[in-house]
Design an enzyme around this catalytic site. Structure first.
Site, PDB file in Angstrom:
ATOM      1  N   GLY A 156     -17.184  26.455  22.991  1.00  0.00           N
ATOM      2  CA  GLY A 156     -18.526  25.893  22.898  1.00  0.00           C
ATOM      3  C   GLY A 156     -19.253  26.124  21.593  1.00  0.00           C
ATOM      4  O   GLY A 156     -20.458  25.880  21.505  1.00  0.00           O
ATOM      5  N   THR A 157     -18.546  26.547  20.547  1.00  0.00           N
ATOM      6  CA  THR A 157     -19.242  26.839  19.289  1.00  0.00           C
ATOM      7  C   THR A 157     -19.825  25.578  18.638  1.00  0.00           C
ATOM      8  O   THR A 157     -20.906  25.625  18.055  1.00  0.00           O
ATOM      9  CB  THR A 157     -18.314  27.545  18.291  1.00  0.00           C
ATOM     10  OG1 THR A 157     -17.083  26.814  18.181  1.00  0.00           O
ATOM     11  CG2 THR A 157     -18.011  28.960  18.755  1.00  0.00           C
ATOM     12  N   GLY A 158     -19.112  24.458  18.741  1.00  0.00           N
ATOM     13  CA  GLY A 158     -19.639  23.220  18.174  1.00  0.00           C
ATOM     14  C   GLY A 158     -20.888  22.755  18.898  1.00  0.00           C
ATOM     15  O   GLY A 158     -21.863  22.308  18.267  1.00  0.00           O
ATOM     16  N   CYS A 159     -20.878  22.860  20.222  1.00  0.00           N
ATOM     17  CA  CYS A 159     -22.055  22.513  21.022  1.00  0.00           C
ATOM     18  C   CYS A 159     -23.226  23.410  20.642  1.00  0.00           C
ATOM     19  O   CYS A 159     -24.365  22.957  20.492  1.00  0.00           O
ATOM     20  CB  CYS A 159     -21.756  22.679  22.510  1.00  0.00           C
ATOM     21  SG  CYS A 159     -20.304  21.786  23.108  1.00  0.00           S
ATOM     22  N   LYS A 194     -17.862  20.749   9.365  1.00  0.00           N
ATOM     23  CA  LYS A 194     -17.713  22.163   9.702  1.00  0.00           C
ATOM     24  C   LYS A 194     -16.315  22.650   9.351  1.00  0.00           C
ATOM     25  O   LYS A 194     -15.326  22.006   9.667  1.00  0.00           O
ATOM     26  CB  LYS A 194     -17.985  22.369  11.194  1.00  0.00           C
ATOM     27  CG  LYS A 194     -19.384  21.918  11.624  1.00  0.00           C
ATOM     28  CD  LYS A 194     -19.589  22.037  13.121  1.00  0.00           C
ATOM     29  CE  LYS A 194     -18.692  21.100  13.896  1.00  0.00           C
ATOM     30  NZ  LYS A 194     -19.009  21.054  15.333  1.00  0.00           N
ATOM     31  N   THR A 222     -14.277  31.411  21.265  1.00  0.00           N
ATOM     32  CA  THR A 222     -15.093  30.465  20.518  1.00  0.00           C
ATOM     33  C   THR A 222     -15.385  29.203  21.327  1.00  0.00           C
ATOM     34  O   THR A 222     -15.688  28.153  20.766  1.00  0.00           O
ATOM     35  CB  THR A 222     -14.392  30.088  19.203  1.00  0.00           C
ATOM     36  OG1 THR A 222     -13.070  29.583  19.501  1.00  0.00           O
ATOM     37  CG2 THR A 222     -14.274  31.277  18.267  1.00  0.00           C
TER      38      THR A 222
END
Length: 265
Positions: free
Chosen positions: A206-209, A173, A204
């Site tokens: 928690g965007t990866g989760c 990412k 942003t």
């Protein structure tokens, strides 16, 4: 009804971890189940403390889900210790779900560590080989691959190197990269670039989760990997665009933005 399971840590403030995963899966029309591996006292500004769930309880939670409502896809997030990693990996090898999306969470958005120092070897040996797709951000991909990443070509090389560790596919990412937030997927044979524009917001959390659980949801819904990644990125971009002005730090995204504005996913 399609089903998905998240195995991750909880986030007391609701923007990341198990809470973000359940919101994402629910928003995308998938029945969400959860296995909590760590209880994290965190908010938009800081991580106060982490309490790991005993491995026998983690194992029992996984058994409880698979013996009754087997998930069509599994998302794995925060695994803070080698013991936890070995436990989860062993159970997923036992049950062999069709899709396993692994987000190798190492740090919270504010930089607080969520993985014990010294756990990277166990991650590489036990967890990465069971991944249908691994979704590291650039700092995580650098730590796993041992390479520096400054360009799309570097992202490609890191993704290919990580795939050689056993993951069927790797999505590196680009949100931490200067410039556009482009992501690079290596599917084991070829590369796919997913362009992304950078959105001017600090919210942003928690965007990866959210992205990894969206990918798992779309895989559960029958999409192939490339389409699941494309749709997952589209969804998380919308959630960031409509991020919520909550908290004093990096606020949460809006997992249900499409319903508030009356649109479709």
């Amino acid at each position: 009804m399609h089903t998905a399971l998240t195995i991750a840590g909880s986030d007391a403030s609701g923007g990341a971890g198990i809470q973000a995963d359940i919101k994402t899966m629910s928003a995308l029309g998938v029945f969400a189940m959860s296995v909590i591996v760590s209880v994290v006292a965190e908010n938009t500004r800081r991580v106060i403390s982490i309490g790991d769930v005993p491995t026998n309880i983690i194992s029992d939670q996984i058994d409880a889900v698979f013996e009754d409502i087997p998930p069509e896809a599994v998302k794995v997030g925060m695994l803070s210790s080698p013991e936890c990693m070995r436990c989860v990996a062993a159970k997923l090898r036992e049950y062999k779900p069709q899709h396993i999306v692994i987000d190798p969470v190492m740090y919270a958005k504010n930089g607080s560590p969520l993985m014990e120092e010294g756990s990277i070897g166990t991650l590489i040996e036990e967890v990465i080989p069971i991944a249908t797709v691994l979704t590291p951000n650039i700092p995580e991909a650098e730590r796993i691959s041992g390479a520096s990443i400054h360009s799309i070509d570097d992202m490609k090389k890191a993704g290919e190197a990580i795939a050689k560790m056993g993951a069927s596919a790797v999505l590196v990412k680009g949100g931490h990269h200067i410039g556009n937030a482009d992501d690079v997927l290596f599917d084991g044979n070829e590369f796919h670039i997913f362009p992304g524009r950078r959105i001017n917001t600090k919210n942003t959390h928690g965007t990866g989760c959210t992205l990894s659980s969206a990918i798992a949801s779309y895989l559960a819904l029958g999409k192939d990997l490339t389409e699941a990644v494309r749709l997952g990125k589209e969804y998380v971009t919308g959630a960031i665009e409509h991020a919520l002005e909550l908290g004093k730090g990096n606020g949460p995204t809006d997992h249900f933005f499409m319903y508030r504005k009356g649109g479709d996913v």
